[in-house]
Design a protein around this motif. Structure first.
Motif, short mmCIF file in Angstrom:
data_model
loop_
_atom_site.label_atom_id
_atom_site.label_comp_id
_atom_site.label_asym_id
_atom_site.label_seq_id
_atom_site.Cartn_x
_atom_site.Cartn_y
_atom_site.Cartn_z
N ALA A 1 0.83 -1.21 0.00
CA ALA A 1 0.00 0.00 0.00
C ALA A 1 0.86 1.26 0.00
O ALA A 1 0.52 2.25 -0.66
CB ALA A 1 -0.93 -0.01 1.21
N VAL B 1 -6.50 0.45 -8.72
CA VAL B 1 -6.73 -0.37 -7.53
C VAL B 1 -6.58 -1.85 -7.85
O VAL B 1 -6.20 -2.65 -6.99
CB VAL B 1 -8.11 -0.08 -6.88
CG1 VAL B 1 -8.14 1.31 -6.30
CG2 VAL B 1 -9.26 -0.30 -7.85
N PHE C 1 -3.00 -2.60 -7.42
CA PHE C 1 -2.69 -2.72 -6.00
C PHE C 1 -3.05 -4.11 -5.48
O PHE C 1 -2.24 -4.77 -4.82
CB PHE C 1 -3.46 -1.63 -5.22
CG PHE C 1 -3.54 -1.87 -3.74
CD1 PHE C 1 -2.40 -1.88 -2.95
CD2 PHE C 1 -4.77 -2.09 -3.13
CE1 PHE C 1 -2.48 -2.10 -1.57
CE2 PHE C 1 -4.87 -2.30 -1.76
CZ PHE C 1 -3.71 -2.32 -0.98
N THR C 2 -4.27 -4.57 -5.76
CA THR C 2 -4.68 -5.87 -5.24
C THR C 2 -3.90 -7.01 -5.88
O THR C 2 -3.63 -8.02 -5.22
CB THR C 2 -6.19 -6.11 -5.42
OG1 THR C 2 -6.55 -6.01 -6.80
CG2 THR C 2 -7.00 -5.10 -4.61
N GLN D 1 -7.44 -5.88 3.06
CA GLN D 1 -6.73 -5.13 2.02
C GLN D 1 -7.58 -3.98 1.48
O GLN D 1 -7.05 -2.92 1.13
CB GLN D 1 -6.28 -6.06 0.90
CG GLN D 1 -7.34 -6.66 0.03
CD GLN D 1 -6.76 -7.36 -1.19
OE1 GLN D 1 -5.64 -7.09 -1.61
NE2 GLN D 1 -7.52 -8.29 -1.75
N GLY E 1 -6.22 -0.14 1.66
CA GLY E 1 -6.11 0.62 0.42
C GLY E 1 -6.97 1.88 0.42
O GLY E 1 -6.50 2.97 0.09
#
Length: 506
Positions: A156, A179, A182-183, A460, A464
């Motif tokens: 993150a 996003v 990110f995941t 998560q 985030g």
């Protein structure tokens, strides 16, 4: 000539048998006096699927048509498969929780020999599911989440650095894609111990195959419908659902990761460590005292695959939709930002595991997002034995019959959630939540077959979103879609053109 005539007779006989069998299938509910909508002979009630409607819209239309019927369930043809489509929440609770022993299976197609990555926890039934669920349940405890927490936060932090760089170049960004990156990096790190680098590399392997895994299938809609309608026959025929390049990628990644970790004795306290540990145990003693064999490498591959796909898609989509609603509702966004600042001040500006528990309003925002934008539209179950619906003796779910709980449609029922298309996180305050049946909110399912990775997915998403709202102010712009246009080809809730928002550094 005689042979030709004989073959012709055989063909006619087979056609007659098939026609009669299909007629019996498609008149299943009519013969039982159960409300239903006339099905298409090949697609059932899925005629518009991947044409003009996604699965969410199909379920929503069916639910709305019969919502006032007072029937506990109505008929729905999932291609040729006559399924009990649940309308009544009491029946939903019976199926998912109270009478779970009769509805523990899903009846999905999987093929552990020809398509090993399909034999994962989400698909499996019977003793295989029970054993694997018991084996894996210990990997998602609060204690294990705490172990993984620093890893998620480190990704993150990198995410925030990338976001600041991008906002400096262009204030309007497609947040759904960001996003997702990110995941992907979170899951890649936690499940595989691999630095995916998808935040900075648009061509990163994990990002590419994560996206393709939900789109690329071995066969088209009709053959996939056949596998859904006749899973046992499809298994005997050796049909495969997942595309070969998807299978090859995850097999290579997992086997290489396992080999390196075992050779170099690498320990990371992540999901892959837990799977390797269970693979290397000859026997595992479960919480109930039962002793079972350790995981095979095929089981390790399948579980890593589903952990990646489920965690990547559901969390990233929920985060993207949450940012969209926060941009459209700045007063809600400001309230989230105030809470994040207060929580961090309480914890000396350190983003600790305990912080996520204190994000009460942020959690309501995530819950409301999951209601309004339910990623997976329904829960599937299959009856082991003939089941007479309590209080409705004329409504019977036959042994072997599929059951559909249309969670996305329930979430938009105005009798349960007044003004259902309004984004209102206060619906999930303790007071309002207590006034609704527990099965009125089902983004993670309910009962013994609920989502095993719920804690991780929520963790998560909280991390985030909290850091994004702390660092940036989101607002709509001329490129922001209104309304959102959904992709009819996507089984999960996918959108066509992304979510563009304007970002300003706070």
């Amino acid at each position: 000539m005689a042979l030709t005539y004989t073959l012709f007779q055989v063909a006619i006989a087979l056609l007659a048998i098939f026609t009669y069998y299909l007629h019996r299938k498609l008149t299943f509910f009519k013969r039982r006096g159960i409300p239903f909508e006339k099905p298409h002979p090949m697609r059932g009630n899925m005629e518009e699927f991947q044409k003009t409607k996604n699965f969410h819209q199909i379920l929503q239309d069916h639910y709305n048509k019969f919502r006032e019927s007072k029937a506990p369930f109505v008929g729905f043809f999932l291609f040729h498969n006559p399924a009990a489509f649940v309308i009544d929440l009491d029946l939903a609770k019976n199926v998912l929780i109270k009478d779970f022993s009769n509805f523990s299976d899903k009846g999905f197609y999987y093929n552990e020999k020809k398509d090993p990555i399909s034999a994962h926890l989400f698909n499996l039934d019977g003793p295989q599911w029970r054993l694997l669920r018991n084996k894996l349940s210990s990997t998602f405890t609060s204690g294990k989440m705490k172990f993984m927490y620093p890893t998620v936060v480190s990704v993150a932090d990198e995410f925030m650095a990338v976001m600041h760089e991008k906002v400096a170049q262009n204030s309007v960004l497609e947040v759904r894609d960001l996003v997702a990156r990110f995941t992907v990096d979170v899951i890649g790190t936690c499940a595989f111990g691999i630095k995916c680098n998808s935040l900075r590399d648009e061509k990163a392997e994990f990002l590419h195959f994560g996206r393709r895994s939900l789109v690329d299938k071995r066969h088209g809609t009709l053959l996939n419908g056949f596998m859904r309608s006749y899973p046992n026959l499809a298994r005997k025929l050796g049909l495969v659902r997942n595309a070969q390049h998807i299978q090859d990628f995850y097999r290579r990644i997992v086997t290489d990761t396992v080999a390196v970790r075992e050779k170099e004795n690498i320990k990371r306290n992540d999901f892959m460590d837990m799977l390797i540990e269970m693979k290397n145990q000859k026997e595992i003693k479960l919480d109930n005292g039962e002793v079972v064999k350790g995981l095979t490498i095929e089981e390790v591959i399948a579980q890593a695959f589903v952990f990646f796909i489920a965690g990547f898609e559901t969390s990233s989509s929920t985060m993207g939709f949450a940012l969209y609603e926060l941009a459209r509702n700045p007063h809600i966004q400001d309230k989230v930002r105030t809470e994040v600042e207060e929580v961090l001040e309480k914890h000396n500006q350190k983003f600790t595991y305990e912080c996520t528990r204190d994000f009460k309003y942020l959690n309501q925002v995530i819950n409301e997002t999951s209601r309004l934008y339910t990623i997976v539209p329904n829960l599937d179950r299959k009856a082991h034995k003939r089941y007479v619906v309590p209080g409705h003796p004329e409504f019977v779910i036959e042994a072997g019959q599929s059951v559909i709980v249309p969670s996305s449609a329930i979430h938009l029922d105005p009798s349960i959630y007044p003004e259902p298309f309004e984004f209102r996180p206060e619906r999930f305050s303790p007071e309002e939540s207590a006034n609704r049946p527990s099965v009125a909110w089902l983004p993670f399912g309910d009962g013994p077959r609920n989502c095993i990775g719920m804690r991780f997915g929520m963790m998560q998403a909280r991390i985030g979103l909290a850091l994004l709202i702390k660092n940036f102010r989101f607002s709509t712009c001329s490129k922001t879609p209104d309304p959102l246009v959904y992709d009819p080809n996507s089984f999960v809730l996918g959108i066509k053109d992304g979510i563009y928002l304007k970002l300003e550094v706070v």
